[in-house]
Design a protein around this motif. Structure first.
Motif, PDB file in Angstrom:
ATOM      1  N   ARG A   2       0.895  12.678   6.370  1.00  0.00           N
ATOM      2  CA  ARG A   2       2.268  12.173   6.310  1.00  0.00           C
ATOM      3  C   ARG A   2       2.375  10.768   5.730  1.00  0.00           C
ATOM      4  O   ARG A   2       3.474  10.247   5.591  1.00  0.00           O
ATOM      5  CB  ARG A   2       2.859  12.141   7.713  1.00  0.00           C
ATOM      6  N   LEU A   3       1.262  10.165   5.447  1.00  0.00           N
ATOM      7  CA  LEU A   3       1.251   8.766   5.075  1.00  0.00           C
ATOM      8  C   LEU A   3       0.371   8.582   3.859  1.00  0.00           C
ATOM      9  O   LEU A   3      -0.700   9.158   3.779  1.00  0.00           O
ATOM     10  CB  LEU A   3       0.668   7.980   6.260  1.00  0.00           C
ATOM     11  N   LYS A   4       0.838   7.780   2.927  1.00  0.00           N
ATOM     12  CA  LYS A   4      -0.022   7.438   1.792  1.00  0.00           C
ATOM     13  C   LYS A   4      -0.937   6.309   2.252  1.00  0.00           C
ATOM     14  O   LYS A   4      -0.478   5.257   2.678  1.00  0.00           O
ATOM     15  CB  LYS A   4       0.810   6.980   0.591  1.00  0.00           C
ATOM     16  N   LEU A   5      -2.229   6.558   2.167  1.00  0.00           N
ATOM     17  CA  LEU A   5      -3.187   5.520   2.533  1.00  0.00           C
ATOM     18  C   LEU A   5      -3.388   4.598   1.338  1.00  0.00           C
ATOM     19  O   LEU A   5      -3.554   5.056   0.211  1.00  0.00           O
ATOM     20  CB  LEU A   5      -4.513   6.151   2.954  1.00  0.00           C
ATOM     21  N   LEU A   6      -3.363   3.327   1.617  1.00  0.00           N
ATOM     22  CA  LEU A   6      -3.458   2.343   0.551  1.00  0.00           C
ATOM     23  C   LEU A   6      -4.906   2.137   0.110  1.00  0.00           C
ATOM     24  O   LEU A   6      -5.818   2.114   0.938  1.00  0.00           O
ATOM     25  CB  LEU A   6      -2.902   1.000   1.035  1.00  0.00           C
ATOM     26  N   SER A   7      -5.079   1.966  -1.163  1.00  0.00           N
ATOM     27  CA  SER A   7      -6.382   1.524  -1.653  1.00  0.00           C
ATOM     28  C   SER A   7      -6.425   0.011  -1.495  1.00  0.00           C
ATOM     29  O   SER A   7      -5.370  -0.637  -1.401  1.00  0.00           O
ATOM     30  CB  SER A   7      -6.567   1.921  -3.118  1.00  0.00           C
ATOM     31  N   PRO A   8      -7.605  -0.587  -1.478  1.00  0.00           N
ATOM     32  CA  PRO A   8      -7.673  -2.047  -1.313  1.00  0.00           C
ATOM     33  C   PRO A   8      -6.830  -2.804  -2.349  1.00  0.00           C
ATOM     34  O   PRO A   8      -6.234  -3.839  -2.028  1.00  0.00           O
ATOM     35  CB  PRO A   8      -9.166  -2.352  -1.453  1.00  0.00           C
ATOM     36  N   SER A   9      -6.729  -2.300  -3.556  1.00  0.00           N
ATOM     37  CA  SER A   9      -5.953  -3.000  -4.592  1.00  0.00           C
ATOM     38  C   SER A   9      -4.446  -2.941  -4.332  1.00  0.00           C
ATOM     39  O   SER A   9      -3.693  -3.739  -4.891  1.00  0.00           O
ATOM     40  CB  SER A   9      -6.274  -2.427  -5.977  1.00  0.00           C
ATOM     41  N   GLU A  10      -3.993  -2.029  -3.488  1.00  0.00           N
ATOM     42  CA  GLU A  10      -2.564  -1.898  -3.170  1.00  0.00           C
ATOM     43  C   GLU A  10      -2.165  -2.676  -1.919  1.00  0.00           C
ATOM     44  O   GLU A  10      -0.991  -2.737  -1.584  1.00  0.00           O
ATOM     45  CB  GLU A  10      -2.210  -0.422  -2.954  1.00  0.00           C
ATOM     46  N   MET A  11      -3.120  -3.262  -1.231  1.00  0.00           N
ATOM     47  CA  MET A  11      -2.860  -3.908   0.050  1.00  0.00           C
ATOM     48  C   MET A  11      -2.311  -5.316  -0.121  1.00  0.00           C
ATOM     49  O   MET A  11      -2.667  -6.015  -1.067  1.00  0.00           O
ATOM     50  CB  MET A  11      -4.152  -3.970   0.876  1.00  0.00           C
ATOM     51  N   SER A  12      -1.470  -5.697   0.835  1.00  0.00           N
ATOM     52  CA  SER A  12      -1.005  -7.082   0.900  1.00  0.00           C
ATOM     53  C   SER A  12      -2.195  -7.953   1.295  1.00  0.00           C
ATOM     54  O   SER A  12      -3.211  -7.447   1.779  1.00  0.00           O
ATOM     55  CB  SER A  12       0.104  -7.208   1.950  1.00  0.00           C
ATOM     56  N   PRO A  13      -2.083  -9.268   1.147  1.00  0.00           N
ATOM     57  CA  PRO A  13      -3.194 -10.136   1.567  1.00  0.00           C
ATOM     58  C   PRO A  13      -3.586  -9.936   3.042  1.00  0.00           C
ATOM     59  O   PRO A  13      -4.770  -9.903   3.366  1.00  0.00           O
ATOM     60  CB  PRO A  13      -2.673 -11.542   1.304  1.00  0.00           C
ATOM     61  N   ALA A  14      -2.601  -9.772   3.927  1.00  0.00           N
ATOM     62  CA  ALA A  14      -2.910  -9.580   5.353  1.00  0.00           C
ATOM     63  C   ALA A  14      -3.618  -8.240   5.577  1.00  0.00           C
ATOM     64  O   ALA A  14      -4.566  -8.149   6.366  1.00  0.00           O
ATOM     65  CB  ALA A  14      -1.638  -9.657   6.189  1.00  0.00           C
ATOM     66  N   GLN A  15      -3.156  -7.205   4.896  1.00  0.00           N
ATOM     67  CA  GLN A  15      -3.809  -5.895   5.009  1.00  0.00           C
ATOM     68  C   GLN A  15      -5.241  -5.954   4.481  1.00  0.00           C
ATOM     69  O   GLN A  15      -6.174  -5.438   5.105  1.00  0.00           O
ATOM     70  CB  GLN A  15      -3.011  -4.832   4.244  1.00  0.00           C
ATOM     71  N   LYS A  16      -5.419  -6.588   3.356  1.00  0.00           N
ATOM     72  CA  LYS A  16      -6.739  -6.670   2.721  1.00  0.00           C
ATOM     73  C   LYS A  16      -7.704  -7.467   3.597  1.00  0.00           C
ATOM     74  O   LYS A  16      -8.890  -7.110   3.727  1.00  0.00           O
ATOM     75  CB  LYS A  16      -6.612  -7.300   1.329  1.00  0.00           C
TER      76      LYS A  16
END
Length: 181
Positions: A2-16
């Motif tokens: 149900r959710l698109k999982l982010l790749s590291p390049s798509e992450m915000s700085p906090a997510q990364k």
């Protein structure tokens, strides 16, 4: 899923930052639910840290801590969690018959009284929403207060993991079929 999982390049700085911290930890890879928790980066950071402590730094070896995790996965019929932790339980030396009994909702027979108590406490927490005085007293006598506290932590944390995996409909790896009905 149900959710698109982010790749590291798509992450915000906090997510990364949280993602990088998780791969630098003892797991060496991000735990599956963290990829969903990254929608709340601060929650993901703390949950992942707690998960690492519960996975690697409790007083129990994997053979014992995985009992509480498998009871939790079975309680929630968490297909992905069961898949992942069955493998870890076997790797940790758990008897396959115990795993089958938990999967089939039968009470296993343990050769170690600690395993029996961990099972009983985990089942009681999930099914009875608490622990009787007699079970508590026996668990403290055999496992110590720290041990009881860590079983509660394992069951609580892996309940959150199960809810996350079930809610976002995490799929098993290609070619894998769930063992849970």
């Amino acid at each position: 899923m149900r959710l698109k999982l982010l790749s590291p390049s798509e992450m915000s700085p906090a997510q990364k930052e949280t993602y990088d911290e998780s791969i630098a930890g003892k797991r060496g890879a991000p735990p599956a639910p963290m990829m969903a928790w990254l929608n709340s980066p601060e929650m993901a950071r703390h949950a992942t840290r707690l998960g690492e402590v519960l996975r690697f730094d409790t007083m129990f070896p994997a053979k014992l801590s995985e009992i509480a995790i498998l009871v939790t996965a079975r309680h929630w019929t968490a297909h992905y969690e069961w898949y992942a932790h069955k493998r870890l339980a076997l790797k940790g030396g758990m008897d396959p018959g115990i795993i089958d009994d938990i999967r089939n909702r039968r009470t296993p027979t343990f050769d170690d009284p600690r395993g029996q108590l961990i099972y009983d406490v985990a089942k009681s927490l999930h099914e009875g929403r608490g622990v009787s005085q007699a079970l508590y007293d026996e668990a403290v006598k055999v496992l110590t207060v720290r041990g009881v506290t860590e079983i509660i932590g394992l069951c609580g944390y892996y309940t959150m993991v199960s809810m996350t995996l079930n809610t976002f409909d995490f799929e098993l790896p290609a070619g894998e079929v769930s063992e849970l009905a």
